[in-house]
Design an enzyme around this catalytic site. Structure first.
Site, PDB file in Angstrom:
ATOM      1  CB  ILE A  79       2.935   0.352   0.708  1.00  0.00           C
ATOM      2  CG1 ILE A  79       2.856   0.025   2.203  1.00  0.00           C
ATOM      3  CG2 ILE A  79       4.384   0.320   0.271  1.00  0.00           C
ATOM      4  CD1 ILE A  79       3.432  -1.376   2.544  1.00  0.00           C
ATOM      5  CB  SER A  80       1.400   5.150   3.667  1.00  0.00           C
ATOM      6  OG  SER A  80       0.154   5.158   3.018  1.00  0.00           O
TER       7      SER A  80
END
Ligand code: SAH
Length: 236
Positions: A79-80
């Site tokens: 997940i960024s």
């Protein structure tokens, strides 16, 4: 209600430590990681003050949900980092009526942020396990304007084109031609382009048969696969 929840959580984690106050951590994340670094679109800030990032990370690392880093979400994917989600989202210049395509659903977090800023969100994930988990989270949060497809996002989603904005959340060797074709006139495509170690984050604008490109930032994403991505390597 709140105290029942708190008591119960302390028993469940067994440590007696108070459970993390995710709402407070989320507000601090927006101020310290986004506002302080120049994110200024009030709609983007508002969306990120609202979407519970803790609901998009695996249970065992949930206390890290609001830290200033990307986090693993399984299958070797991430997940960024919150700041990068904000930078990419701001560069899409959404005002509320748009149809948006995301390539690389991952956890579904960025799709959930986009869902608060645009009319319809179409998101494509090539890994079935991740796509199914993302769908479950998005449904649980009641985000009915997000549509998830399992497949190769470098081919876009022709049946739903054109899109006012397209965001690619994995590192591309070049712009996949179908994505430019499926971008509406005046539309924005935000995509990390470069090698496996570092990429430039590009904002590409379509004007008829011409495009203009602006480098928004520097970043490091997991590789984009599929027909116009990087070839698969052993074990990935
Ligand atoms: N936006 C995500 C982060 C994505 S990480 C989030 O908010 O959590 C990049 C994702 O792109 C990974 O899940 C990876 O499986 C996916 N991906 C890579 N190549 C792809 C392709 N060609 N089509 C669709 N998804 C792809």
């Amino acid at each position: 209600m709140t105290s029942w929840f708190r008591n119960r959580r302390s028993k469940v984690n067994g440590s007696g430590a108070p459970p993390a106050d995710y709402a407070a951590l989320r507000q601090a994340m927006v101020e310290e990681q986004l506002v302080a670094r120049g994110i200024s679109d009030p709609r983007v800030l508002d969306a990120m003050r609202t979407v519970p990032r803790d609901a998009f990370v695996p249970e065992e690392i949930r206390p890290l949900a609001y830290t200033d880093q990307p986090l693993p979400v399984g299958e070797g994917q991430t997940i960024s980092q919150p700041y990068m989600v904000a930078v990419m989202t701001e560069a899409l210049e959404l005002t509320g009526g748009e149809r948006v395509l995301e390539v690389g659903t991952g956890s579904g977090y960025q799709a959930a942020v986009l869902a608060r800023l645009a009319r319809e969100v179409f998101t494509i994930e090539q890994r079935e396990v991740l796509a199914r988990a993302a769908i479950e989270r998005l449904v649980r949060l009641g985000l009915s304007n997000v549509h998830v497809r399992i497949g190769d996002g470098t081919l876009g989603w022709p049946e739903q084109a054109p899109f006012d904005a397209i965001v690619v959340t994995a590192a591309a060797p070049r712009i996949p031609p179908p994505l430019l074709e499926q971008l509406a006139e005046g539309g924005r495509l935000v995509i990390p382009v470069g090698d496996e170690h570092q990429q430039e984050l590009w904002q590409v604008r379509k004007h008829g048969t011409q495009i203009s490109t602006r480098v928004v930032n520097y970043c490091r994403f997991v590789p984009l696969r599929g027909q116009y991505g990087w070839p698969e390597t052993e074990g990935q």
